[in-house]
Design an enzyme around this catalytic site. Structure first.
Site, short mmCIF file in Angstrom:
data_model
loop_
_atom_site.label_atom_id
_atom_site.label_comp_id
_atom_site.label_asym_id
_atom_site.label_seq_id
_atom_site.Cartn_x
_atom_site.Cartn_y
_atom_site.Cartn_z
N MET A 295 -31.03 1.32 41.28
CA MET A 295 -30.49 1.04 39.96
C MET A 295 -29.61 -0.21 39.98
SD MET A 295 -30.81 1.95 36.93
CE MET A 295 -31.14 3.63 36.43
N GLU B 76 -15.13 18.97 51.08
CA GLU B 76 -14.66 19.63 49.86
C GLU B 76 -15.34 19.10 48.59
OE1 GLU B 76 -12.73 18.57 52.28
OE2 GLU B 76 -11.38 20.18 52.89
N PHE C 119 3.79 18.09 55.87
CA PHE C 119 2.46 17.88 56.44
C PHE C 119 1.39 18.36 55.45
CE2 PHE C 119 -1.18 19.38 59.07
CZ PHE C 119 -1.63 18.12 59.43
N GLN C 120 0.45 17.52 55.17
CA GLN C 120 -0.64 17.77 54.22
C GLN C 120 -0.12 18.14 52.84
OE1 GLN C 120 -3.53 20.39 56.19
NE2 GLN C 120 -4.51 18.53 56.97
N LYS D 222 1.97 28.09 50.07
CA LYS D 222 1.66 29.07 51.11
C LYS D 222 2.60 30.28 51.05
CE LYS D 222 0.11 29.22 55.88
NZ LYS D 222 0.01 28.50 57.16
C1 LIG Z 1 -20.28 7.49 44.06
C2 LIG Z 1 -21.00 6.37 43.41
N1 LIG Z 1 -20.89 5.10 43.88
C3 LIG Z 1 -21.57 4.10 43.29
C4 LIG Z 1 -22.34 4.31 42.19
C5 LIG Z 1 -23.09 3.15 41.52
N2 LIG Z 1 -24.56 3.35 41.63
C6 LIG Z 1 -25.28 3.87 40.62
S1 LIG Z 1 -26.90 4.07 41.03
C7 LIG Z 1 -26.65 3.41 42.55
C8 LIG Z 1 -27.80 3.28 43.52
C9 LIG Z 1 -28.37 4.58 43.90
O1 LIG Z 1 -29.31 4.37 44.93
P1 LIG Z 1 -30.30 5.53 45.31
O2 LIG Z 1 -29.57 6.80 45.48
O3 LIG Z 1 -31.12 5.10 46.46
O4 LIG Z 1 -31.17 5.71 44.00
P2 LIG Z 1 -32.26 4.73 43.35
O5 LIG Z 1 -31.59 4.03 42.22
O6 LIG Z 1 -32.72 3.79 44.42
O7 LIG Z 1 -33.32 5.65 42.87
C10 LIG Z 1 -25.32 3.06 42.73
C11 LIG Z 1 -24.78 2.43 43.94
C12 LIG Z 1 -22.41 5.64 41.71
N3 LIG Z 1 -23.13 5.96 40.63
N4 LIG Z 1 -21.76 6.65 42.34
#
Ligand SMILES: Cc1ncc(C[n+]2csc(CCOP(=O)(O)OP(=O)(O)O)c2C)c(N)n1
Ligand SMILES: [Mg+2]
Lengths: 582, 188
Positions: free
Chosen positions: A480, A52, A114-115, A164
């Site tokens: 990042m 979803e 339920f749900q 529902k």
């Molecule tokens: C759902 C979610 N969880 C954690 C983060 C924190 N976060 C920001 S960038 C990142 C790393 C992303 O890695 P990747 O997709 O491989 O991209 P890269 O930075 O290596 O280009 C994380 C864990 C986030 N933005 N969103």
């Protein structure tokens, strides 16, 4: 004239009457009556996602790329809770969505059925508004109202919770034209004083800058046209937030590039040094402002926004202009022209900007042996330039590089998760975009870690034959996060690498799609062309330099003129007081 | 205005409003919010205050127009001038909200609160409580041989003052409604 029909039929009828052609969803017990109605008609296409969250992101991609509201349908309980991330994402980026969730029958509400989940309670803070419909007679009006609220004023996601029994019961259908009009009518025209004051500031400014955002895009293509006209006629430099890219063309003379934490040097320096800042449809987000106390210290600030709560929320402005961007720009142009198209001499300012440009802040160290992520995007840009192209992204370094290295000439061509920064957004969003634009080239610039967050959507991409290109810049790192750990946490790389990655080529093949892996810069162009020319979904596994950092960077808690331009400038640059900020 | 306990220098009713916009003076404002009386509307308003970290000093709500199904929420809140402006703008964009009025700045207004006090005691304390109640025009609405329940309407400050007096005399329980407020004059 009103008609009797079941609630479930009303949902489908109301969607037709609202001009909806595509619904993203996933069925379950509490929405079966609606699914039954969807089965018995052909006007509305239902796209079965695999989760979803992806339904909401796909609807966001559809909405962002068309300017129409996106529509999604989920079941009660887990269906609704899975939608929460997407709703929050759409709220922060002001994306119009109408989401329907199933609910246990009214007589079971409150019994932990339920749900059953308190969907209205859970989604209240992550929607612009939501409704629990308890009476089938009120259902169609509520749906029309929902479309009105989602698309009026500052757009956003809304949710309708459908017990529902309400779906099964008969009631009277009210068509949109007959539906009660809501009192909800945000002001779209700014006052004439506001317009006159803005024009006076434009006439006098010596160091002006336009700072534009997603509000321009949300205001529609007409607003982008008017923006171009105003920028070109005044000759003022323009920068944009991540969300606003494409409103003014990247090839335009006045374009400074994106601003903010990973924005361009010239854009941030212009923001810092300007004497007039005209914010149009942006919201002084913390990724943009850096340290508030030092934000653009010597400028008169104007803020054009349709949402009064954005005014003075973060930065106190001198001239608030409350209205729809398109209306305001139209009025400003009219008044400015009628007063003789006056501007002060901005040549010294432009000369200064040219000097900043000379810094060439996006320069990176090229390599002949490994693919630099920046190089991959430069080649992608070069090889797809001029094509009918839409780009989505995931979240991370690749997202920022995409914003820096890809050029957007038109609005609605760039879909990214800005406010919430949701990893997992890009892939489903690309499917939503492709369904709205079946003949266009749709590319999701991804990081390997983000992409895995919604990789189950390969099934959706295959089923609906959406030839989306998953351009994964695979650094085998949560890049990042790794960059922040390097700069802020003493190079202690706690859980920031991607281990046990799948073989992306085999993964593609397992779904019946095409996989391409490339690691040698010399093979890159051919591989990209192969991806573009393949008629179907492609997972493009681009193995890139693993330790590249994304620059320029304004570290958290720093000012615009304290940008880091490259690795050499990072030593001890980030103080611990900045480290508490995100 | 004294009823609002606005800090010195912060009145906007002076002809010369010398307040510094950026000053971190905490003001107390009474907001009147007209909303559609639909399910969950109060939760939206309260959720906004808690979600964004705003203060609620008191809050009252009831339907005030049965034909149009409009309810009036009266919120007393505190914050710097900037925060108060944000609160009004944020409340104003909740979809079922029709109007937001800042009674503290829009002109003279009256505020009233109703309170019930249960005071337990015999002998002199009991006599003193009754005497003070008369001075404060509080009514006795329940009594036993060793207790009274007083009912009192007034500004929050008056109610506070009465509560302070009752405490040493055997105040055992208090119930307050929170503030209801209207602008003075003939206009709605
Ligand atoms: C759902 C979610 N969880 C954690 C983060 C924190 N976060 C920001 S960038 C990142 C790393 C992303 O890695 P990747 O997709 O491989 O991209 P890269 O930075 O290596 O280009 C994380 C864990 C986030 N933005 N969103
Ligand atoms: Mg990565």
């Amino acid at each position: 004239m009103t008609r009797q029909m079941t609630g479930a039929k009303m949902v489908v009828q109301a969607l037709k009457d609202q001009g909806v052609d595509t619904v993203f969803g996933y069925p379950g017990g509490a929405v079966l009556p609606v699914y039954d109605e969807i089965f018995q008609q052909n006007d509305i296409k239902h796209v079965l996602v695999r989760h979803e969250q992806a339904a909401i992101h796909a609807a966001e991609g559809y909405a962002r790329s068309t300017g129409k509201p996106g529509v999604a349908l989920v079941t009660s309980g887990p269906g609704a809770t899975n939608a929460v991330t997407g709703l929050t994402d759409a709220l922060l980026d002001s994306i119009p969505l109408v989401v329907f969730s199933g609910q246990v029958p009214t007589f079971m509400i409150g019994t932990d059925g339920f749900q059953e989940a308190d969907t209205i309670g859970i989604t209240r803070p992550c929607t612009k508004h939501n409704w629990l419909v308890q009476d089938t007679d009120k259902l169609s009006e509520t749906i029309h109202q929902a479309f009105h609220v989602a698309t009026t004023g500052r757009p956003g996601p809304v949710l309708i919770d459908l017990p529902k029994d309400v779906q099964f019961a008969d009631g009277e259908y009210t068509p949109p034209a007959k539906a009660k009009v809501s009192h909800y009518k945000p002001r779209v025209k700014a006052s004439i004083e506001e317009i006159n004051n803005l024009v006076s500031l434009i006439e006098k400014a010596e160091r002006p800058v336009f700072y534009t955002g997603g509000g321009v895009i949300n205001s529609g293509p007409g607003a982008s046209q008017l923006l171009r006209e105003l920028v070109d006629a005044t000759g003022f430099p323009i920068t944009s937030t991540l969300m606003g890219l494409g409103a003014y063309p990247a090839s335009g003379k006045a374009w400074l590039g994106m601003l903010g934490m990973h924005g361009l040097y010239e854009a941030n320096m212009a923001m810092h040094g300007c004497d007039l800042m005209i914010n149009i449809g942006a919201r002084f987000d913390d990724r943009i402002t850096g340290r508030i106390q030092d934000f653009s210290p010597n400028s008169t600030k104007v803020h054009v926004d349709i949402d009064p709560s954005s005014i003075n929320k973060i930065i106190r402005v001198d001239l608030p202009v409350i209205g729809d961007v398109g209306h305001v720009l139209e009025d400003v142009l009219k008044v400015w022209k009628s007063r003789g198209r006056k501007t002060a001499d901005t040549s010294a300012w432009w000369k200064q900007i040219e000097e900043w440009r000379e810094v060439r802040c996006l320069t990176y160290k090229p390599s002949e042996t490994v693919i630099k992520p920046q190089y991959a995007l430069e080649r992608l840009e070069a090889l797809t330039k001029g094509m009918d192209r839409y780009v989505t992204t995931e979240v991370g370094q690749h997202q920022m590089w995409a914003a820096q290295f890809l050029n957007f000439e038109d609005p609605n061509r760039w879909m990214t998760s800005g406010g919430l920064g949701t990893m997992g957004y890009g892939f489903p969003a690309s499917i939503g975009v492709q369904l709205a634009h079946p003949d266009s080239l749709v590319i999701n610039v991804a990081g390997e870690a983000s992409w895995l967050m919604n990789m189950q959507e390969m099934g959706t991409a295959m089923q609906y034959r959406t030839p989306v290109k998953q351009f994964i810049l695979n650094n085998e790192r949560l890049g990042m996060v790794r960059q922040w750990q390097q700069l802020l946490h003493g190079e202690r790389y706690s859980s920031s690498w991607s281990e046990s990655l799948p073989d992306f080529v085999k993964l593609a093949e397992a779904f019946g799609a095409k996989g391409i892996q490339v690691s040698d810069p010399k093979d890159l162009d051919d591989a990209i062309m192969e991806m573009i020319n393949y008629d179907g979904p492609v997972i493009f596994d681009c193995l890139v330099e693993k330790h590249e950092n994304c620059f320029p960077m304004i570290p958290s808690g720093k000012a615009h003129n304290e940008m880091l331009l490259g690795d050499a400038s990072t030593e001890g640059a980030i103080k611990s007081d900045g480290a508490v900020l995100v | 205005m004294s009823a609002l306990r606005i800090q010195q220098g912060s009145t906007s009713h002076s002809a010369y409003d010398l307040r510094d916009y950026h000053a971190e003076v905490i003001e107390k404002h009474t907001l009147a919010v007209l909303v559609d009386n639909e399910a969950g509307v109060l939760a939206r308003v309260i959720g906004l205050f808690s979600g964004r970290g705003y203060n609620i000093e008191s809050l009252t709500v009831a339907e005030v127009n049965h034909d149009t199904h409009l309810s009036r929420i009266t919120v007393v809140t505190t914050g710097t001038r900037d925060v108060i402006e944000q609160i009004k703008a944020q409340v104003g964009r909740i979809v079922p909200v029709h109007e937001v009025h800042d009674l503290t700045v829009e002109g003279p207004s009256i505020e009233r609160e109703l309170a019930l006090f249960k005071v337990e005691g015999t002998g002199n304390n009991r006599i003193e409580a009754l005497r003070l109640a008369e001075i404060f025009r509080a009514n006795v609405v329940d009594s036993t041989l060793e207790s009274f329940v007083f009912e009192m309407t007034g500004t929050s400050e008056k109610i506070d003052a009465f509560a302070d007096l009752m405490r040493p005399l055997g105040l055992v329980e208090t119930a307050r409604t929170g503030v209801a407020a209207l602008a003075r004059g003939s206009h709605a």
